[in-house]
Structures are given as C-alpha cells and as structure tokens.
Design a protein around this motif. Structure first.
Motif, PDB file in Angstrom:
ATOM      1  N   THR A 162       8.153   0.402  -8.596  1.00  0.00           N
ATOM      2  CA  THR A 162       8.591   1.194  -7.451  1.00  0.00           C
ATOM      3  C   THR A 162       9.701   0.459  -6.718  1.00  0.00           C
ATOM      4  O   THR A 162       9.737  -0.770  -6.691  1.00  0.00           O
ATOM      5  N   GLU A 165       0.740   6.634  -6.873  1.00  0.00           N
ATOM      6  CA  GLU A 165      -0.486   7.319  -7.305  1.00  0.00           C
ATOM      7  C   GLU A 165      -0.341   8.831  -7.164  1.00  0.00           C
ATOM      8  O   GLU A 165      -0.668   9.579  -8.094  1.00  0.00           O
ATOM      9  N   ASN A 166       0.168   9.287  -6.026  1.00  0.00           N
ATOM     10  CA  ASN A 166       0.345  10.729  -5.816  1.00  0.00           C
ATOM     11  C   ASN A 166       1.343  11.320  -6.801  1.00  0.00           C
ATOM     12  O   ASN A 166       1.128  12.418  -7.317  1.00  0.00           O
ATOM     13  N   THR A 178       2.238   1.950  -3.461  1.00  0.00           N
ATOM     14  CA  THR A 178       1.095   2.202  -4.344  1.00  0.00           C
ATOM     15  C   THR A 178       0.563   3.612  -4.142  1.00  0.00           C
ATOM     16  O   THR A 178       0.298   4.341  -5.109  1.00  0.00           O
ATOM     17  N   ASN A 179       0.408   4.032  -2.896  1.00  0.00           N
ATOM     18  CA  ASN A 179      -0.090   5.380  -2.607  1.00  0.00           C
ATOM     19  C   ASN A 179       0.884   6.462  -3.077  1.00  0.00           C
ATOM     20  O   ASN A 179       0.468   7.472  -3.640  1.00  0.00           O
ATOM     21  N   ILE A 180       2.163   6.245  -2.850  1.00  0.00           N
ATOM     22  CA  ILE A 180       3.167   7.223  -3.278  1.00  0.00           C
ATOM     23  C   ILE A 180       3.197   7.316  -4.805  1.00  0.00           C
ATOM     24  O   ILE A 180       3.273   8.407  -5.376  1.00  0.00           O
ATOM     25  N   TYR A 215     -10.229   1.882  -8.437  1.00  0.00           N
ATOM     26  CA  TYR A 215      -9.419   1.313  -7.363  1.00  0.00           C
ATOM     27  C   TYR A 215      -9.616  -0.188  -7.195  1.00  0.00           C
ATOM     28  O   TYR A 215      -8.731  -0.870  -6.678  1.00  0.00           O
ATOM     29  N   THR A 248      -6.802  -1.899  -9.236  1.00  0.00           N
ATOM     30  CA  THR A 248      -5.399  -1.591  -8.993  1.00  0.00           C
ATOM     31  C   THR A 248      -4.686  -2.839  -8.485  1.00  0.00           C
ATOM     32  O   THR A 248      -5.176  -3.520  -7.593  1.00  0.00           O
ATOM     33  N   ARG A 299      -0.355  11.575 -10.198  1.00  0.00           N
ATOM     34  CA  ARG A 299      -1.338  12.668 -10.199  1.00  0.00           C
ATOM     35  C   ARG A 299      -0.645  14.028 -10.287  1.00  0.00           C
ATOM     36  O   ARG A 299      -1.103  14.925 -10.984  1.00  0.00           O
ATOM     37  N   ARG A 344       0.820  -1.220   0.000  1.00  0.00           N
ATOM     38  CA  ARG A 344       0.000   0.000   0.000  1.00  0.00           C
ATOM     39  C   ARG A 344       0.849   1.264   0.000  1.00  0.00           C
ATOM     40  O   ARG A 344       0.504   2.255  -0.626  1.00  0.00           O
ATOM     41  N   TRP A 345       1.983   1.251   0.742  1.00  0.00           N
ATOM     42  CA  TRP A 345       2.830   2.443   0.811  1.00  0.00           C
ATOM     43  C   TRP A 345       3.358   2.832  -0.571  1.00  0.00           C
ATOM     44  O   TRP A 345       3.131   3.957  -1.022  1.00  0.00           O
TER      45      TRP A 345
END
Length: 129
Positions: free
Chosen positions: A92, A35-36, A31-33, A49, A52, A39, A28-29
């Motif tokens: 990543t 995504e940001n 993946t979130n980074i 989502y 994903t 964006r 999740r870490w």
C-alpha cells in the motif's frame, strides 16, 4: 587506497539512517483500506486477524499540507492470512500527516509472487515475511 574501504565502512551507518515520521506509524489505516478493497473484489475470504502483519517499508517527507503540517508518503507490505491457510500479500502507498493518518486515499497493489532466489536467508526479507 588501503584505508579507503575502512573509512567508507565507518560512514555506512550514517547513510542508512532513515528519517521516519515523528509519531508512531499508521499501519491500521492502510490495512483496513486494503482489506476492504480485497473484499470488494472477492479476493479475500475469512481472515485470521491475529496473523495479519503490516511492515512499513518506507516513509518519506513529501512536502507540507495546506495548514503547514508536514506530509509523509508511507509504503507498507501487508500480509493477510485466511483461515484456510491462504496468504494474500499487498503493498500500500498513502500520504499521512505528522499527526493525522487519513490525508490521502490508499493505493493497493496485490503482490502475486515474490521472486527472491538466493535471498531466503536474508534477515530483511525474513522480517517482511
């Protein structure tokens, strides 16, 4: 010489054993980074989502943190599915602790194209896709 191949084949599973982190992977870490980051650059629109995917490609011990906690380098292949049907794929790389996912920043590499001629039926590549 005839026995060499069967003997080598017996040892093959031992060579394939990868030692991963003792705790569940921290997908999740990164993946979130990722995504940001996408964006912020305008490369990612409206995400579905539920589609994903994050697949861990590698996890390797790289040393110890200041407090003695084991450090791991983790590599993920992440696919974002936009609601318009587009797919954005990234790789990543980040460092994670034995108990903490947030040890280092996350490097994000956008994968523009896969050049995989002749491996469409390979089980490993189907799992990643």
């Amino acid at each position: 010489m005839k026995c060499a191949l069967p003997v080598l084949l017996l040892f093959l599973p031992a060579l394939c054993l990868a030692q991963g982190r003792p705790n569940p992977p921290c997908d999740r870490w990164p993946t979130n980074i990722a995504e940001n980051s996408l964006r912020d650059t305008g490369m990612l629109g409206n995400i579905d989502y539920t589609k994903t995917q994050a697949v861990q490609l590698a996890s390797e011990k790289i040393g110890k943190y200041e407090d003695g906690e084991q450090l791991w380098r983790e590599v993920y292949h992440i696919t974002f599915h936009e609601k318009n049907g587009n797919k954005i794929k990234v790789i990543t790389v980040n460092d994670a602790g034995e108990f903490e996912c947030l040890i280092s920043s996350v490097e994000v590499f956008v994968v523009s194209r896969h050049l995989l001629p002749g491996v469409e039926n390979d089980r490993m590549f189907k799992q990643i896709e």
